[in-house]
Design a protein around this motif. Sequence first.
Motif, PDB file in Angstrom:
ATOM      1  N   VAL A 570     -40.258   4.788 -18.536  1.00 56.36           N
ATOM      2  CA  VAL A 570     -40.203   4.289 -17.164  1.00 56.36           C
ATOM      3  C   VAL A 570     -38.963   3.428 -17.012  1.00 56.36           C
ATOM      4  CG1 VAL A 570     -42.704   4.286 -16.805  1.00 56.36           C
ATOM      5  CG2 VAL A 570     -41.601   2.267 -17.768  1.00 56.36           C
ATOM      6  N   ASP A 571     -38.575   3.205 -15.774  1.00 60.80           N
ATOM      7  CA  ASP A 571     -37.501   2.262 -15.475  1.00 60.80           C
ATOM      8  C   ASP A 571     -38.121   0.870 -15.446  1.00 60.80           C
ATOM      9  OD1 ASP A 571     -35.437   0.742 -14.559  1.00 60.80           O
ATOM     10  OD2 ASP A 571     -35.251   1.728 -12.610  1.00 60.80           O
ATOM     11  N   ALA A 572     -37.804   0.061 -16.459  1.00 60.88           N
ATOM     12  CA  ALA A 572     -38.450  -1.248 -16.597  1.00 60.88           C
ATOM     13  C   ALA A 572     -38.247  -2.118 -15.360  1.00 60.88           C
ATOM     14  CB  ALA A 572     -37.924  -1.966 -17.835  1.00 60.88           C
ATOM     15  N   SER A 573     -37.144  -1.912 -14.632  1.00 63.34           N
ATOM     16  CA  SER A 573     -36.877  -2.747 -13.458  1.00 63.34           C
ATOM     17  C   SER A 573     -37.872  -2.488 -12.331  1.00 63.34           C
ATOM     18  CB  SER A 573     -35.451  -2.499 -12.946  1.00 63.34           C
ATOM     19  OG  SER A 573     -35.315  -1.165 -12.481  1.00 63.34           O
ATOM     20  N   SER A 574     -38.542  -1.326 -12.365  1.00 66.35           N
ATOM     21  CA  SER A 574     -39.505  -1.004 -11.310  1.00 66.35           C
ATOM     22  C   SER A 574     -40.938  -1.332 -11.720  1.00 66.35           C
ATOM     23  CB  SER A 574     -39.411   0.482 -10.947  1.00 66.35           C
ATOM     24  OG  SER A 574     -39.790   1.289 -12.052  1.00 66.35           O
ATOM     25  N   CYS A 575     -41.129  -1.838 -12.938  1.00 66.83           N
ATOM     26  CA  CYS A 575     -42.474  -2.195 -13.395  1.00 66.83           C
ATOM     27  C   CYS A 575     -43.012  -3.380 -12.602  1.00 66.83           C
ATOM     28  CB  CYS A 575     -42.450  -2.556 -14.886  1.00 66.83           C
ATOM     29  SG  CYS A 575     -42.274  -1.141 -15.986  1.00 66.83           S
ATOM     30  N   PRO A 576     -44.336  -3.518 -12.526  1.00 66.08           N
ATOM     31  CA  PRO A 576     -44.917  -4.688 -11.858  1.00 66.08           C
ATOM     32  C   PRO A 576     -44.372  -5.970 -12.470  1.00 66.08           C
ATOM     33  CG  PRO A 576     -46.622  -3.089 -12.386  1.00 66.08           C
ATOM     34  CD  PRO A 576     -45.375  -2.614 -13.052  1.00 66.08           C
ATOM     35  N   LYS A 577     -44.085  -6.934 -11.615  1.00 69.13           N
ATOM     36  CA  LYS A 577     -43.507  -8.196 -12.096  1.00 69.13           C
ATOM     37  C   LYS A 577     -44.572  -9.132 -12.651  1.00 69.13           C
ATOM     38  CE  LYS A 577     -39.354  -7.034 -10.839  1.00 69.13           C
ATOM     39  NZ  LYS A 577     -39.644  -5.621 -10.554  1.00 69.13           N
ATOM     40  N   ARG A 578     -45.837  -8.869 -12.326  1.00 66.37           N
ATOM     41  CA  ARG A 578     -46.902  -9.764 -12.755  1.00 66.37           C
ATOM     42  C   ARG A 578     -47.769  -9.104 -13.816  1.00 66.37           C
ATOM     43  NH1 ARG A 578     -47.921 -11.369  -6.496  1.00 66.37           N
ATOM     44  NH2 ARG A 578     -46.411 -13.071  -6.385  1.00 66.37           N
ATOM     45  N   CYS A 579     -48.257  -9.917 -14.718  1.00 67.29           N
ATOM     46  CA  CYS A 579     -49.122  -9.410 -15.770  1.00 67.29           C
ATOM     47  C   CYS A 579     -50.579  -9.513 -15.335  1.00 67.29           C
ATOM     48  CB  CYS A 579     -48.900 -10.191 -17.063  1.00 67.29           C
ATOM     49  SG  CYS A 579     -49.340 -11.942 -16.942  1.00 67.29           S
ATOM     50  N   VAL A 580     -51.416  -8.695 -15.946  1.00 68.50           N
ATOM     51  CA  VAL A 580     -52.857  -8.757 -15.717  1.00 68.50           C
ATOM     52  C   VAL A 580     -53.546  -8.650 -17.073  1.00 68.50           C
ATOM     53  CG1 VAL A 580     -52.807  -7.800 -13.391  1.00 68.50           C
ATOM     54  CG2 VAL A 580     -52.963  -6.260 -15.346  1.00 68.50           C
ATOM     55  N   GLU A 581     -54.844  -8.957 -17.101  1.00 65.29           N
ATOM     56  CA  GLU A 581     -55.548  -8.871 -18.375  1.00 65.29           C
ATOM     57  C   GLU A 581     -55.708  -7.413 -18.782  1.00 65.29           C
ATOM     58  OE1 GLU A 581     -59.529 -10.163 -18.563  1.00 65.29           O
ATOM     59  OE2 GLU A 581     -60.222  -8.978 -16.879  1.00 65.29           O
ATOM     60  N   GLY A 582     -55.754  -7.185 -20.085  1.00 61.68           N
ATOM     61  CA  GLY A 582     -55.903  -5.828 -20.584  1.00 61.68           C
ATOM     62  C   GLY A 582     -55.610  -5.776 -22.068  1.00 61.68           C
ATOM     63  N   CYS A 583     -55.396  -4.574 -22.574  1.00 58.52           N
ATOM     64  CA  CYS A 583     -55.101  -4.381 -23.990  1.00 58.52           C
ATOM     65  C   CYS A 583     -53.591  -4.338 -24.193  1.00 58.52           C
ATOM     66  CB  CYS A 583     -55.748  -3.098 -24.497  1.00 58.52           C
ATOM     67  SG  CYS A 583     -57.564  -3.173 -24.476  1.00 58.52           S
ATOM     68  N   SER A 584     -53.109  -5.156 -25.091  1.00 59.07           N
ATOM     69  CA  SER A 584     -51.676  -5.272 -25.357  1.00 59.07           C
ATOM     70  C   SER A 584     -51.366  -4.698 -26.732  1.00 59.07           C
ATOM     71  CB  SER A 584     -51.262  -6.747 -25.292  1.00 59.07           C
ATOM     72  OG  SER A 584     -49.903  -6.907 -25.597  1.00 59.07           O
ATOM     73  N   CYS A 585     -50.306  -3.899 -26.816  1.00 56.98           N
ATOM     74  CA  CYS A 585     -49.934  -3.292 -28.098  1.00 56.98           C
ATOM     75  C   CYS A 585     -49.566  -4.365 -29.117  1.00 56.98           C
ATOM     76  CB  CYS A 585     -48.754  -2.339 -27.912  1.00 56.98           C
ATOM     77  SG  CYS A 585     -49.149  -0.860 -26.959  1.00 56.98           S
ATOM     78  N   ASN A 586     -49.978  -4.140 -30.355  1.00 56.93           N
ATOM     79  CA  ASN A 586     -49.627  -5.062 -31.430  1.00 56.93           C
ATOM     80  C   ASN A 586     -48.124  -5.032 -31.682  1.00 56.93           C
ATOM     81  OD1 ASN A 586     -52.346  -5.626 -31.742  1.00 56.93           O
ATOM     82  ND2 ASN A 586     -52.630  -4.132 -33.397  1.00 56.93           N
ATOM     83  N   LYS A 587     -47.644  -6.022 -32.384  1.00 57.83           N
ATOM     84  CA  LYS A 587     -46.224  -6.103 -32.707  1.00 57.83           C
ATOM     85  C   LYS A 587     -45.796  -4.863 -33.489  1.00 57.83           C
ATOM     86  CE  LYS A 587     -42.783  -9.224 -34.708  1.00 57.83           C
ATOM     87  NZ  LYS A 587     -42.561 -10.513 -35.418  1.00 57.83           N
ATOM     88  N   GLY A 588     -44.677  -4.264 -33.085  1.00 59.59           N
ATOM     89  CA  GLY A 588     -44.187  -3.054 -33.739  1.00 59.59           C
ATOM     90  C   GLY A 588     -44.670  -1.781 -33.081  1.00 59.59           C
ATOM     91  N   PHE A 589     -45.535  -1.900 -32.062  1.00 62.69           N
ATOM     92  CA  PHE A 589     -46.058  -0.729 -31.352  1.00 62.69           C
ATOM     93  C   PHE A 589     -45.695  -0.833 -29.868  1.00 62.69           C
ATOM     94  CE2 PHE A 589     -48.570  -1.137 -35.126  1.00 62.69           C
ATOM     95  CZ  PHE A 589     -48.859   0.166 -35.524  1.00 62.69           C
ATOM     96  N   VAL A 590     -45.574   0.329 -29.223  1.00 57.98           N
ATOM     97  CA  VAL A 590     -45.283   0.378 -27.788  1.00 57.98           C
ATOM     98  C   VAL A 590     -46.243   1.357 -27.124  1.00 57.98           C
ATOM     99  CG1 VAL A 590     -42.853  -0.294 -27.937  1.00 57.98           C
ATOM    100  CG2 VAL A 590     -43.490   2.112 -28.217  1.00 57.98           C
ATOM    101  N   PHE A 591     -46.331   1.272 -25.818  1.00 60.39           N
ATOM    102  CA  PHE A 591     -47.274   2.095 -25.059  1.00 60.39           C
ATOM    103  C   PHE A 591     -46.601   3.409 -24.664  1.00 60.39           C
ATOM    104  CE2 PHE A 591     -49.685   2.980 -21.036  1.00 60.39           C
ATOM    105  CZ  PHE A 591     -50.920   3.165 -21.636  1.00 60.39           C
ATOM    106  N   ASP A 592     -47.248   4.539 -24.989  1.00 58.24           N
ATOM    107  CA  ASP A 592     -46.653   5.846 -24.663  1.00 58.24           C
ATOM    108  C   ASP A 592     -47.300   6.490 -23.443  1.00 58.24           C
ATOM    109  OD1 ASP A 592     -49.113   6.755 -25.520  1.00 58.24           O
ATOM    110  OD2 ASP A 592     -48.319   8.235 -26.937  1.00 58.24           O
TER     111      ASP A 592
END
Length: 604
Positions: A570-592
Amino acid sequence: VETDFGLTVTYDWQSQVTVTVPNTYANTLCGLCGNYNGKSEDEMMTKGGQVTHNPDTLGHSWKVTDTPGCKEMSQVKCPTITSALQHQEISKRGCKIISDVGGPFRACHAYVDPVKHFQSCVHDFCLAPEGEDAICRGIASYTSACQAAGITVETWRTDDFCSVPCPANSHYEICSQVCSQTCSSIYTPMECSERCREGCVCNDGFIRSGDECVPMSQCGCLQQGFYYKVEETFYPTKVEKCQCKAGGTVECQNISCPGGTEGKEIDGVFQCPPPTLGTCVATGDRSYMSFDGTAFNISGTCSYILTETCGGDSVKPFVVKIEKNPRQKKKVSGIQALAVEVHGFTLTLRRGKRGTVNSISHHLPAILSDGKVQVYQHGMGVLLQTDFGLLIRYDLFNHVTVTVPQSYQGHLCGLCGNYNGQVKDDFLLPSGHQAQSVTVFGSAWKTSDAPCSDACSEDDCPPCTEKKMKVLQNPNYCGILMLPKGPFESCYHLIDPSLYFQACLHDGCLSQGDTFILCQSIQSYAVACQDAGVTIEAWRRPSFCSLNCPANSRYSLCTNSCANSCAGLVDASSCPKRCVEGCSCNKGFVFDGRHCVPQDKCGC
């Protein structure tokens, strides 16, 4: 505050208010202060005209508004009141100074009963024993009462006990008449009452200007009955900005806001209103709130047009539909599918399945028409946003919010209403006529003739018993949404929790207290607050609504899976600017788009 008809109101900026009226007001008043009829037996009269002996009942009847977290708790008991009383009885510098027969208030004892003031002082000290503030306020309250009765009080404050910090060029006096020592009295001489009050007095050669003591040459301006200090900026009207200059002159200029909207002064700064957004909510088994803020219940389990554009070539057209799942006995009906028609695409998000674009299955994220339509996983749900400001959030269970820009006012229809700023015409039928009932209104916006239910029978939706309702209102259940000093208190001023609280009670009762349903209800309010930019406190616990996250991830109160996705996904600049609760990838992992994977395992 003094008026020409004899009303005097004082406020010490902390905890004491006094109201004085002439005897012409006898037997003409009501409220917490009583009716002033000379009879003590009917002093505690409620707004309904009933005499009560319960202070909480009296307070509740005269409450002017419901503030989330506010409760009537007059009977607060201090567990250590006995020891506090003993401590103050022998203390040389404490509440005991009020009733000390040889103390600075001895001349007042015969006119103002010191016992009640002493007891009140001890009670406040008991509740807040860590400092002397409560004691100082209690003694100051008695000081004020004595001076109001015309009694001379001796000095009781010292440099190391209840000292009053005075501004520059001033000093403390136990008996002062400061109203004649102000800059504003130069322009309009004031009639000062003969009684004196303790407080800060300007030194010789200085005069009070607002909250400062200045030389008389530095006095400010009087404009339309209000005083302003030199160089102070103020806004006498919504289209005018003025500044006080030396010598008492005032300079003004016209100001305006974009689009002809009206600005207002906030903490001394003129601010134009931000572009307003309209938000519609569908949540839980039957709860809805229109763009104009009307809350209502529709128990039907059909497919509905939540909102769509209705006329007006000046806005981009779109349609948002929801599909409710059939309700089985004592089961909650959720939103099993969401469909959005926009920019020539039909996007369908269905619980437990992959999303589709024009009936073709796709993994998320979906970036369509060069980014004009973007669909991401966001927190525990899905976020759809367009290039013209349409935002749709769906938790893939029972909660949908639709947000539109102000330009859509008056151009919408459906269950969410017409977004015209008026609540009286929110229940319009497709014909433009007002619906006779909410049930008729809901039925009119069904999307098909497929068999479905427009209401819920008493067998399937039995009334909630008082016992069940009381349990669900407990802070361990739905009550957490309204809890004073609770995890959502910071959100109350922005999003009223009432809709979510009532939905939680209904759904919890209908589902026999099902924990999953309860947690979904609370989660809906939590995410709504976070989407509005509010920082909430942690509300999940290992034993309460804990969230199980998939492999290589963990629960986070504030995460943004879009911004932490595979590079190029995705284009990171278009991502939501605010965070919400949820599952976050551990260090060294990214969301596919579906899972948390090592960076070298990202797809295409």
